[in-house]
Scaffold this motif. Structure first.
Motif, PDB file in Angstrom:
ATOM      1  N   PRO A   1       0.848  -1.306  -0.070  1.00  0.00           N
ATOM      2  CA  PRO A   1      -0.010   0.299   0.128  1.00  0.00           C
ATOM      3  C   PRO A   1       0.642   1.143   0.185  1.00  0.00           C
ATOM      4  O   PRO A   1       0.866   2.447  -0.507  1.00  0.00           O
ATOM      5  N   ASN A   2       1.938   0.897   1.056  1.00  0.00           N
ATOM      6  CA  ASN A   2       2.520   2.840   0.590  1.00  0.00           C
ATOM      7  C   ASN A   2       4.140   2.369   1.260  1.00  0.00           C
ATOM      8  O   ASN A   2       4.880   0.916   0.985  1.00  0.00           O
ATOM      9  N   PHE A   3       4.815   3.305   1.255  1.00  0.00           N
ATOM     10  CA  PHE A   3       6.426   3.629   1.246  1.00  0.00           C
ATOM     11  C   PHE A   3       6.818   2.605   2.506  1.00  0.00           C
ATOM     12  O   PHE A   3       7.833   1.731   2.300  1.00  0.00           O
ATOM     13  N   ARG A   4       6.338   2.996   3.334  1.00  0.00           N
ATOM     14  CA  ARG A   4       6.536   2.899   4.481  1.00  0.00           C
ATOM     15  C   ARG A   4       6.067   1.173   4.849  1.00  0.00           C
ATOM     16  O   ARG A   4       7.115   0.134   5.623  1.00  0.00           O
ATOM     17  N   THR A   5       5.974   0.700   4.516  1.00  0.00           N
ATOM     18  CA  THR A   5       5.350  -1.909   4.367  1.00  0.00           C
ATOM     19  C   THR A   5       6.276  -1.519   2.987  1.00  0.00           C
ATOM     20  O   THR A   5       6.144  -3.490   3.558  1.00  0.00           O
TER      21      THR A   5
ATOM     22  N   LEU B   1      10.855  -5.302   2.588  1.00  0.00           N
ATOM     23  CA  LEU B   1      12.985  -5.105   3.036  1.00  0.00           C
ATOM     24  C   LEU B   1      12.982  -5.890   3.360  1.00  0.00           C
ATOM     25  O   LEU B   1      13.918  -6.618   3.280  1.00  0.00           O
ATOM     26  N   SER B   2      12.582  -5.152   4.774  1.00  0.00           N
ATOM     27  CA  SER B   2      13.592  -5.998   6.397  1.00  0.00           C
ATOM     28  C   SER B   2      12.939  -6.844   6.535  1.00  0.00           C
ATOM     29  O   SER B   2      13.935  -8.033   6.714  1.00  0.00           O
ATOM     30  N   TYR B   3      11.796  -7.987   6.241  1.00  0.00           N
ATOM     31  CA  TYR B   3      11.329  -8.729   6.177  1.00  0.00           C
ATOM     32  C   TYR B   3      12.190  -9.816   5.807  1.00  0.00           C
ATOM     33  O   TYR B   3      12.506 -11.345   6.658  1.00  0.00           O
ATOM     34  N   LEU B   4      11.972  -9.449   4.108  1.00  0.00           N
ATOM     35  CA  LEU B   4      12.785 -10.250   3.417  1.00  0.00           C
ATOM     36  C   LEU B   4      14.323 -11.052   4.158  1.00  0.00           C
ATOM     37  O   LEU B   4      14.792 -11.801   3.827  1.00  0.00           O
ATOM     38  N   LEU B   5      15.240  -9.523   4.015  1.00  0.00           N
ATOM     39  CA  LEU B   5      16.154  -9.405   3.724  1.00  0.00           C
ATOM     40  C   LEU B   5      16.652  -9.995   6.101  1.00  0.00           C
ATOM     41  O   LEU B   5      17.937 -10.951   6.090  1.00  0.00           O
TER      42      LEU B   5
ATOM     43  N   GLU C   1       2.839 -12.739  -4.987  1.00  0.00           N
ATOM     44  CA  GLU C   1       2.361 -13.169  -3.634  1.00  0.00           C
ATOM     45  C   GLU C   1       1.767 -12.619  -2.808  1.00  0.00           C
ATOM     46  O   GLU C   1       1.533 -11.406  -2.628  1.00  0.00           O
ATOM     47  N   GLU C   2       1.244 -13.285  -2.210  1.00  0.00           N
ATOM     48  CA  GLU C   2       0.370 -12.647  -0.792  1.00  0.00           C
ATOM     49  C   GLU C   2       2.140 -11.791  -0.090  1.00  0.00           C
ATOM     50  O   GLU C   2       2.614 -12.807   0.152  1.00  0.00           O
ATOM     51  N   LEU C   3       1.296 -11.134   0.592  1.00  0.00           N
ATOM     52  CA  LEU C   3       1.776 -10.340   2.000  1.00  0.00           C
ATOM     53  C   LEU C   3       1.658 -11.472   3.188  1.00  0.00           C
ATOM     54  O   LEU C   3       1.676 -12.223   2.938  1.00  0.00           O
ATOM     55  N   PRO C   4       3.538 -11.973   3.471  1.00  0.00           N
ATOM     56  CA  PRO C   4       3.425 -12.129   4.413  1.00  0.00           C
ATOM     57  C   PRO C   4       2.221 -12.033   5.838  1.00  0.00           C
ATOM     58  O   PRO C   4       2.001 -10.688   5.573  1.00  0.00           O
ATOM     59  N   ASP C   5       1.880 -12.967   6.361  1.00  0.00           N
ATOM     60  CA  ASP C   5       0.879 -12.614   7.603  1.00  0.00           C
ATOM     61  C   ASP C   5       1.322 -11.546   9.091  1.00  0.00           C
ATOM     62  O   ASP C   5       0.453 -11.293   9.239  1.00  0.00           O
ATOM     63  N   ASP C   6       2.515 -11.526   9.281  1.00  0.00           N
ATOM     64  CA  ASP C   6       3.151 -11.782  10.324  1.00  0.00           C
ATOM     65  C   ASP C   6       3.540 -10.093   9.959  1.00  0.00           C
ATOM     66  O   ASP C   6       4.252  -9.748  10.243  1.00  0.00           O
ATOM     67  N   LEU C   7       3.671  -9.425   8.524  1.00  0.00           N
ATOM     68  CA  LEU C   7       4.243  -8.111   8.164  1.00  0.00           C
ATOM     69  C   LEU C   7       3.245  -7.404   8.975  1.00  0.00           C
ATOM     70  O   LEU C   7       1.912  -6.825   8.519  1.00  0.00           O
ATOM     71  N   GLU C   8       3.937  -5.820   9.286  1.00  0.00           N
ATOM     72  CA  GLU C   8       3.053  -5.104   9.815  1.00  0.00           C
ATOM     73  C   GLU C   8       2.894  -4.318   8.816  1.00  0.00           C
ATOM     74  O   GLU C   8       3.987  -3.935   7.218  1.00  0.00           O
ATOM     75  N   ILE C   9       1.424  -3.479   8.111  1.00  0.00           N
ATOM     76  CA  ILE C   9       1.177  -3.173   7.154  1.00  0.00           C
ATOM     77  C   ILE C   9       0.282  -2.098   7.823  1.00  0.00           C
ATOM     78  O   ILE C   9       0.072  -1.321   8.492  1.00  0.00           O
TER      79      ILE C   9
ATOM     80  N   ARG D   1      -5.243  -6.428   0.208  1.00  0.00           N
ATOM     81  CA  ARG D   1      -5.834  -5.139  -0.056  1.00  0.00           C
ATOM     82  C   ARG D   1      -5.718  -4.507   1.812  1.00  0.00           C
ATOM     83  O   ARG D   1      -6.287  -4.251   2.084  1.00  0.00           O
ATOM     84  N   GLY D   2      -4.703  -4.407   1.167  1.00  0.00           N
ATOM     85  CA  GLY D   2      -4.255  -3.576   2.941  1.00  0.00           C
ATOM     86  C   GLY D   2      -4.097  -2.225   2.834  1.00  0.00           C
ATOM     87  O   GLY D   2      -4.191  -1.796   1.752  1.00  0.00           O
ATOM     88  N   ALA D   3      -3.781  -1.446   3.910  1.00  0.00           N
ATOM     89  CA  ALA D   3      -4.533   0.069   3.750  1.00  0.00           C
ATOM     90  C   ALA D   3      -3.869   0.895   2.573  1.00  0.00           C
ATOM     91  O   ALA D   3      -2.534   0.772   2.375  1.00  0.00           O
ATOM     92  N   GLY D   4      -4.967   2.043   1.692  1.00  0.00           N
ATOM     93  CA  GLY D   4      -4.578   2.515   0.699  1.00  0.00           C
ATOM     94  C   GLY D   4      -4.037   1.351  -0.430  1.00  0.00           C
ATOM     95  O   GLY D   4      -3.345   1.994  -1.383  1.00  0.00           O
ATOM     96  N   GLY D   5      -4.650  -0.025  -0.211  1.00  0.00           N
ATOM     97  CA  GLY D   5      -4.205  -0.495  -1.364  1.00  0.00           C
ATOM     98  C   GLY D   5      -5.988  -0.819  -2.126  1.00  0.00           C
ATOM     99  O   GLY D   5      -6.324   0.049  -3.005  1.00  0.00           O
ATOM    100  N   ARG D   6      -5.717  -1.885  -2.902  1.00  0.00           N
ATOM    101  CA  ARG D   6      -6.669  -1.925  -3.953  1.00  0.00           C
ATOM    102  C   ARG D   6      -7.615  -1.516  -3.665  1.00  0.00           C
ATOM    103  O   ARG D   6      -8.933  -0.996  -4.442  1.00  0.00           O
TER     104      ARG D   6
END
Length: 445
Positions: free
Chosen positions: A228-232, A237-241, A376-384, A436-441
């Motif tokens: 949805p946005n830059f911060r997410t 990115l941090s989650y993947l790395l 790909e679906e966003l990870p369930d435990d990702l902070e959106i 369909r996170g915040a600010g998303g589709r």
């Protein structure tokens, strides 16, 4: 079974080149080499459509080295033009490697550093010049380069030269060099601009296209996350790395140096130690960029953040992942970015982050590469994170601009019906994650 040496002997190269080829570990010619080398050796003009990582540098440097054979006089006999200093350096290194058993002299010219050492190298005598257009023309007008003996010229990454606005310098160059010469033009894509240039530059060329235009490397798997946005995006990115074993050598692309700086700082603060992270863009000094590239190539740096200006000069065979933090606005750059991974028969993965304002550009890229990039679906435990109002408005204005580009009569939904585009106010729960996170589709009209 033929030996490596015998596979290249079909081209009737001299012993010095064959020995260097064997030492370089080439097992067999790539398709572009197999088709281009005989034609180049025969003196034909060549139009080569080939992605980076296909071996095209050797496809034109081996015939040039064979043509020149040995050092002679003080002035250059071959010129190779490249759009960026990184690519110019990479080409120069390839010539040094393949010409190590010859006395052929190569000088590489590029901006961003003082010209003094480059001028000194030219004055000692040169057979092949590898250059960026701006620096070459500067030194020509200072009368440090004599062009009357040039009998071969190569334009590499011609599409990038067009994108970077080098056409005026190229046209000026074509006016001053001898008309009787062999020409080779290589490009990853064959846009209208490149086609026009090929008509000006080449004479009855043989066209070689080793893969369909704008296809993506077969060894690269692609996927896309809708965010949805830059911060997410930063959170993802941090989650993947955090998975250091999987993401062991990562190249992250941003649209601008400002965003590159923000990504670099956020990663430093959160997940990647300073010893494993570098950022390179046009504002970084030349030595800083060279040192960062070498550290990344050697594997001492795990994560590199870069802008497109340096994308073409990165030739590292074991990049595990390319991450498009921003979707490129020059669509051909998508091909060049993801071509940094999956090289030399290694498997690679390309990951793209897409906001609602990027969907327009992703559709254009998918049309160009003739495939849909898997979602790909966003990870369930990702902070959106909730989309800030200003960022939401900027994205919606951009969507209006995109619609207006497609339909000049479009008045602008954002300005007419702002109430439809209210930014998300509720905090995202579990149900707010995923696509369909915040600010998303879900908030699109």
């Amino acid at each position: 079974m033929q030996t490596t040496q015998n596979l290249f002997e079909q081209f009737k190269l001299n012993r010095q080149l064959l020995n260097a080829i064997e030492e370089a570990g080439y097992t067999e010619p790539t398709p572009i080499q197999e088709q281009a080398i005989p034609l180049a050796l025969a003196g034909q003009d060549i139009l080569g459509i080939a992605q980076t990582g296909t071996g095209k540098t050797a496809a034109y440097t081996l015939p040039l080295l064979m043509r020149i054979k040995y050092a002679q006089g003080k002035d250059p006999r071959a010129l190779i033009m490249a759009p960026t200093r990184e690519l110019a350096m990479q080409i120069s290194e390839a010539i040094m490697q393949l010409g190590k058993y010859t006395d052929i002299r190569t000088v590489v010219l590029y901006g961003g550093v003082g010209p003094k050492s480059q001028i000194e190298a030219l004055r000692k005598g040169v057979d092949i010049i590898v250059a960026t257009p701006g620096r070459f023309m500067d030194l020509y007008f200072q009368e440090e380069i004599v062009v009357k003996y040039l009998n071969a010229m190569v334009l590499d990454e011609a599409d990038k030269m067009m994108d970077m606005g080098f056409m005026p310098q190229i046209r000026k160059l074509l006016e001053i060099i001898p008309t009787k010469r062999q020409n080779m033009l290589f490009s990853a894509t064959f846009s209208e601009k490149v086609e026009r240039l090929s008509h000006e530059f080449l004479e009855f060329p043989t066209r070689i296209e080793v893969t369909p235009q704008a296809t993506t490397a077969e060894m690269v798997s692609q996927c896309l996350y809708e965010v949805p946005n830059f911060r997410t995006k930063i959170n993802l990115l941090s989650y993947l790395l955090e998975d250091k074993e999987t993401f062991n050598r990562v190249l992250i692309f941003t649209r601008s140096r400002e965003v590159a700086g923000l990504v670099h700082q956020n990663l430093l603060n959160r997940v990647v130690p300073e010893a494993e992270l570098r950022v390179i863009h046009a504002n970084k000094g030349q030595n800083t960029r060279i040192n960062a590239m070498e550290a990344f190539r050697e594997g001492s740096i795990r994560v590199m953040v870069a802008t497109d200006v340096v994308a073409r000069g990165i030739d590292i065979t074991e990049v595990s992942h390319v991450i498009n933090f921003d979707v490129p606005l020059i669509y051909e750059d998508y091909v060049h970015r993801i071509g940094r991974t999956g090289r030399a028969n290694n498997i690679g993965q390309a990951i793209t982050f897409m906001t609602v304002a990027d969907e327009y550009h992703i559709r254009k890229i998918e049309n160009m590469i003739r495939m849909e990039i898997p979602r790909e679906e966003l990870p369930d435990d990702l902070e959106i994170v909730q989309t800030p109002q200003l960022e939401n408005q900027d994205m919606l204005r951009e969507i209006d601009n995109q619609r207006r580009r497609e339909d000049p009569t479009f008045k602008g939904a954002f300005h007419e019906k702002k109430k439809v585009y209210r930014p998300v106010t509720k905090s995202p729960g579990k149900e707010g994650k995923g696509r369909r996170g915040a600010g998303g589709r879900s908030k699109r009209r």
